[in-house]
Design a protein around this motif. Structure first.
Motif, PDB file in Angstrom:
ATOM      1  N   PHE A   1       0.230  73.348 -64.796  1.00 34.27           N
ATOM      2  CA  PHE A   1       1.099  72.235 -64.429  1.00 34.27           C
ATOM      3  C   PHE A   1       0.749  71.798 -63.003  1.00 34.27           C
ATOM      4  O   PHE A   1       0.661  72.626 -62.107  1.00 34.27           O
ATOM      5  CB  PHE A   1       2.569  72.648 -64.505  1.00 34.27           C
ATOM      6  N   ILE A   2       0.561  70.504 -62.815  1.00 36.93           N
ATOM      7  CA  ILE A   2       0.183  69.974 -61.510  1.00 36.93           C
ATOM      8  C   ILE A   2       1.284  69.053 -60.998  1.00 36.93           C
ATOM      9  O   ILE A   2       1.718  68.139 -61.700  1.00 36.93           O
ATOM     10  CB  ILE A   2      -1.149  69.211 -61.579  1.00 36.93           C
ATOM     11  N   THR A   3       1.729  69.317 -59.783  1.00 39.66           N
ATOM     12  CA  THR A   3       2.735  68.488 -59.130  1.00 39.66           C
ATOM     13  C   THR A   3       2.094  67.735 -57.980  1.00 39.66           C
ATOM     14  O   THR A   3       1.517  68.359 -57.084  1.00 39.66           O
ATOM     15  CB  THR A   3       3.888  69.349 -58.594  1.00 39.66           C
ATOM     16  N   PRO A   4       2.151  66.391 -57.966  1.00 42.06           N
ATOM     17  CA  PRO A   4       1.582  65.630 -56.842  1.00 42.06           C
ATOM     18  C   PRO A   4       2.458  65.806 -55.601  1.00 42.06           C
ATOM     19  O   PRO A   4       3.679  65.631 -55.650  1.00 42.06           O
ATOM     20  CB  PRO A   4       1.612  64.181 -57.340  1.00 42.06           C
ATOM     21  N   VAL A   5       1.841  66.149 -54.480  1.00 42.82           N
ATOM     22  CA  VAL A   5       2.555  66.329 -53.217  1.00 42.82           C
ATOM     23  C   VAL A   5       1.864  65.493 -52.155  1.00 42.82           C
ATOM     24  O   VAL A   5       0.634  65.548 -52.004  1.00 42.82           O
ATOM     25  CB  VAL A   5       2.577  67.813 -52.793  1.00 42.82           C
ATOM     26  N   LEU A   6       2.653  64.696 -51.423  1.00 43.43           N
ATOM     27  CA  LEU A   6       2.105  63.847 -50.370  1.00 43.43           C
ATOM     28  C   LEU A   6       1.404  64.715 -49.331  1.00 43.43           C
ATOM     29  O   LEU A   6       1.950  65.711 -48.858  1.00 43.43           O
ATOM     30  CB  LEU A   6       3.223  63.037 -49.717  1.00 43.43           C
ATOM     31  N   LYS A   7       0.157  64.356 -48.975  1.00 44.12           N
ATOM     32  CA  LYS A   7      -0.632  65.169 -48.057  1.00 44.12           C
ATOM     33  C   LYS A   7       0.035  65.285 -46.693  1.00 44.12           C
ATOM     34  O   LYS A   7       0.100  66.371 -46.112  1.00 44.12           O
ATOM     35  CB  LYS A   7      -2.038  64.579 -47.907  1.00 44.12           C
ATOM     36  N   LYS A   8       0.521  64.183 -46.165  1.00 48.66           N
ATOM     37  CA  LYS A   8       1.235  64.211 -44.893  1.00 48.66           C
ATOM     38  C   LYS A   8       2.048  62.934 -44.752  1.00 48.66           C
ATOM     39  O   LYS A   8       1.748  61.918 -45.395  1.00 48.66           O
ATOM     40  CB  LYS A   8       0.270  64.364 -43.720  1.00 48.66           C
ATOM     41  N   SER A   9       3.073  62.988 -43.943  1.00 52.51           N
ATOM     42  CA  SER A   9       3.934  61.822 -43.749  1.00 52.51           C
ATOM     43  C   SER A   9       3.133  60.690 -43.107  1.00 52.51           C
ATOM     44  O   SER A   9       2.222  60.916 -42.314  1.00 52.51           O
ATOM     45  CB  SER A   9       5.125  62.186 -42.862  1.00 52.51           C
ATOM     46  N   GLY A  10       3.491  59.477 -43.461  1.00 52.70           N
ATOM     47  CA  GLY A  10       2.823  58.312 -42.907  1.00 52.70           C
ATOM     48  C   GLY A  10       1.781  57.726 -43.827  1.00 52.70           C
ATOM     49  O   GLY A  10       1.350  56.580 -43.640  1.00 52.70           O
ATOM     50  N   LEU A  11       1.350  58.485 -44.835  1.00 53.35           N
ATOM     51  CA  LEU A  11       0.384  57.956 -45.795  1.00 53.35           C
ATOM     52  C   LEU A  11       1.069  57.023 -46.788  1.00 53.35           C
ATOM     53  O   LEU A  11       2.287  57.090 -46.974  1.00 53.35           O
ATOM     54  CB  LEU A  11      -0.297  59.100 -46.543  1.00 53.35           C
ATOM     55  N   ASP A  12       0.288  56.169 -47.408  1.00 54.90           N
ATOM     56  CA  ASP A  12       0.819  55.225 -48.395  1.00 54.90           C
ATOM     57  C   ASP A  12       1.281  55.995 -49.629  1.00 54.90           C
ATOM     58  O   ASP A  12       0.466  56.510 -50.405  1.00 54.90           O
ATOM     59  CB  ASP A  12      -0.263  54.216 -48.766  1.00 54.90           C
ATOM     60  N   ALA A  13       2.586  56.089 -49.811  1.00 56.68           N
ATOM     61  CA  ALA A  13       3.155  56.869 -50.916  1.00 56.68           C
ATOM     62  C   ALA A  13       2.944  56.210 -52.271  1.00 56.68           C
ATOM     63  O   ALA A  13       3.218  56.826 -53.304  1.00 56.68           O
ATOM     64  CB  ALA A  13       4.643  57.096 -50.688  1.00 56.68           C
ATOM     65  N   THR A  14       2.463  54.959 -52.291  1.00 55.23           N
ATOM     66  CA  THR A  14       2.224  54.269 -53.556  1.00 55.23           C
ATOM     67  C   THR A  14       0.764  54.380 -53.997  1.00 55.23           C
ATOM     68  O   THR A  14       0.373  53.775 -54.992  1.00 55.23           O
ATOM     69  CB  THR A  14       2.605  52.789 -53.439  1.00 55.23           C
ATOM     70  N   ASN A  15      -0.040  55.162 -53.237  1.00 50.35           N
ATOM     71  CA  ASN A  15      -1.451  55.332 -53.554  1.00 50.35           C
ATOM     72  C   ASN A  15      -1.684  56.769 -54.007  1.00 50.35           C
ATOM     73  O   ASN A  15      -1.352  57.720 -53.295  1.00 50.35           O
ATOM     74  CB  ASN A  15      -2.312  55.021 -52.322  1.00 50.35           C
ATOM     75  N   ALA A  16      -2.259  56.937 -55.173  1.00 55.84           N
ATOM     76  CA  ALA A  16      -2.461  58.279 -55.720  1.00 55.84           C
ATOM     77  C   ALA A  16      -3.352  59.139 -54.828  1.00 55.84           C
ATOM     78  O   ALA A  16      -3.210  60.364 -54.797  1.00 55.84           O
ATOM     79  CB  ALA A  16      -3.073  58.186 -57.119  1.00 55.84           C
ATOM     80  N   SER A  17      -4.268  58.502 -54.076  1.00 53.74           N
ATOM     81  CA  SER A  17      -5.174  59.267 -53.215  1.00 53.74           C
ATOM     82  C   SER A  17      -4.456  59.892 -52.022  1.00 53.74           C
ATOM     83  O   SER A  17      -5.041  60.709 -51.316  1.00 53.74           O
ATOM     84  CB  SER A  17      -6.310  58.376 -52.721  1.00 53.74           C
ATOM     85  N   SER A  18      -3.198  59.511 -51.785  1.00 50.55           N
ATOM     86  CA  SER A  18      -2.425  60.096 -50.688  1.00 50.55           C
ATOM     87  C   SER A  18      -1.805  61.432 -51.073  1.00 50.55           C
ATOM     88  O   SER A  18      -1.139  62.064 -50.252  1.00 50.55           O
ATOM     89  CB  SER A  18      -1.309  59.128 -50.245  1.00 50.55           C
ATOM     90  N   TYR A  19      -2.025  61.866 -52.307  1.00 54.48           N
ATOM     91  CA  TYR A  19      -1.392  63.088 -52.804  1.00 54.48           C
ATOM     92  C   TYR A  19      -2.440  64.158 -53.098  1.00 54.48           C
ATOM     93  O   TYR A  19      -3.579  63.859 -53.445  1.00 54.48           O
ATOM     94  CB  TYR A  19      -0.608  62.804 -54.087  1.00 54.48           C
ATOM     95  N   ARG A  20      -2.020  65.389 -52.942  1.00 55.25           N
ATOM     96  CA  ARG A  20      -2.842  66.525 -53.351  1.00 55.25           C
ATOM     97  C   ARG A  20      -2.188  67.188 -54.554  1.00 55.25           C
ATOM     98  O   ARG A  20      -0.963  67.209 -54.677  1.00 55.25           O
ATOM     99  CB  ARG A  20      -3.001  67.537 -52.212  1.00 55.25           C
ATOM    100  N   PRO A  21      -2.990  67.746 -55.465  1.00 54.40           N
ATOM    101  CA  PRO A  21      -2.426  68.407 -56.644  1.00 54.40           C
ATOM    102  C   PRO A  21      -2.058  69.859 -56.344  1.00 54.40           C
ATOM    103  O   PRO A  21      -2.889  70.633 -55.882  1.00 54.40           O
ATOM    104  CB  PRO A  21      -3.568  68.329 -57.659  1.00 54.40           C
TER     105      PRO A  21
END
Length: 284
Positions: A127-147
């Protein structure tokens, strides 16, 4: 104190890791992005020179795993962290309470896996949960998240028991003295200390010291599995049933990307070393 425990209070105070995935990003977008990320990185190195392998010394080999005992399983269960996956039928805390009762059955299952050189397909689901890499990144872009991957407790248990046998074998086969990764009584601290010591000694001698660091994107995720298996065989002498087990472990894995504690969306079959094939389904 481990690095995780050291930084956990800081992360808690700063609220790191608590931001849920933005609902504006379709869960299938997350699923496809995580599945294709590895393939894109690998394609960028497709023209790299063929790898070379140091040959294992004559007579050094690891052909099969030794059978696990009930006590091996009980001891490993009690050392598990209290984390569970959505695929687990019982929480890890409960598993620890019934370890003496269930361990003989788990030992039989694991020994069957090791004896046949096959990793159970049901334990390959993550199971993979997307987590925002760090605050300030575009939360609507999938590349801003780490699995963040969450495996079943039985999968992690079998991995630990196998890793213990392999590390015992590699320790007898003379590991490089400065290796710290995946080695008992070693950590990032033991890796940093020799480097720091060399720099301080160079400065004391009046020499110039320079440190060059290399950061690889998704380093562990982009390991070529065919090269890894060949290195296990040629450099470390792992063959026969043991090598078949690792090949089975690495192949045909499945990921489920989820958002929120009770919802699971998307399915992607990762077939290595070929490019992942993505399929999707939705369920509440």
């Amino acid at each position: 104190m481990t690095s995780f425990k050291l930084w956990q209070p800081v992360d808690d105070l700063l609220g790191r890791g608590r931001t849920p995935a933005n609902s504006a990003v379709d869960i299938e977008v997350f699923n496809r992005f995580f599945a294709e990320k590895v393939a894109k990185v690998r394609s960028s190195t497709a023209d790299a020179p063929a790898p070379t392998f140091t040959q294992v010394p004559p007579g050094v080999c690891f052909q099969q795993f030794r059978p696990l005992t009930t006590n091996d399983v009980i001891s490993a269960i009690r050392r598990l962290p209290d984390k569970s996956s959505s695929a687990d039928p019982v929480p890890t805390s409960v598993l620890k309470q019934i370890a003496n009762i269930i361990a003989p059955f788990i030992a039989e299952l694991f020994n069957c896996s090791l004896r046949k050189g096959l990793f159970p397909a049901q334990l390959k689901e993550v199971f993979i949960t997307p987590v925002l890499k760090k605050s300030g990144l575009d939360a609507t872009n999938a590349s801003s998240y780490r699995p963040i991957s969450n495996l079943s407790v039985l999968s992690k248990l079998l991995e630990r028991l196998v890793a213990r046998q392999v590390m015992e074998y590699l320790s007898l086969a003379d590991l490089p003295p400065l290796q710290s990764g995946s080695r008992q009584a070693h950590s990032t601290e033991t890796a940093v200390l020799p480097v720091l010591s060399d720099i301080l000694q160079a400065v004391d001698r009046g020499d110039l010291a320079a440190l060059v660091l290399l950061d690889l994107s998704a380093a562990f995720d982009t390991v070529d599995h065919s090269i890894l298996l060949e290195r296990l065989q040629q450099t470390f002498g792992i063959s026969d049933t043991a090598l078949c087990w690792f090949q089975s472990y690495l192949s045909s894995r499945t990921q489920y990307v989820r958002r929120g504690p009770n919802k699971t969306f998307g399915i992607s079959h990762l077939l290595v070393p070929v490019v992942p094939v993505v399929r999707a389904s939705r369920s509440q």
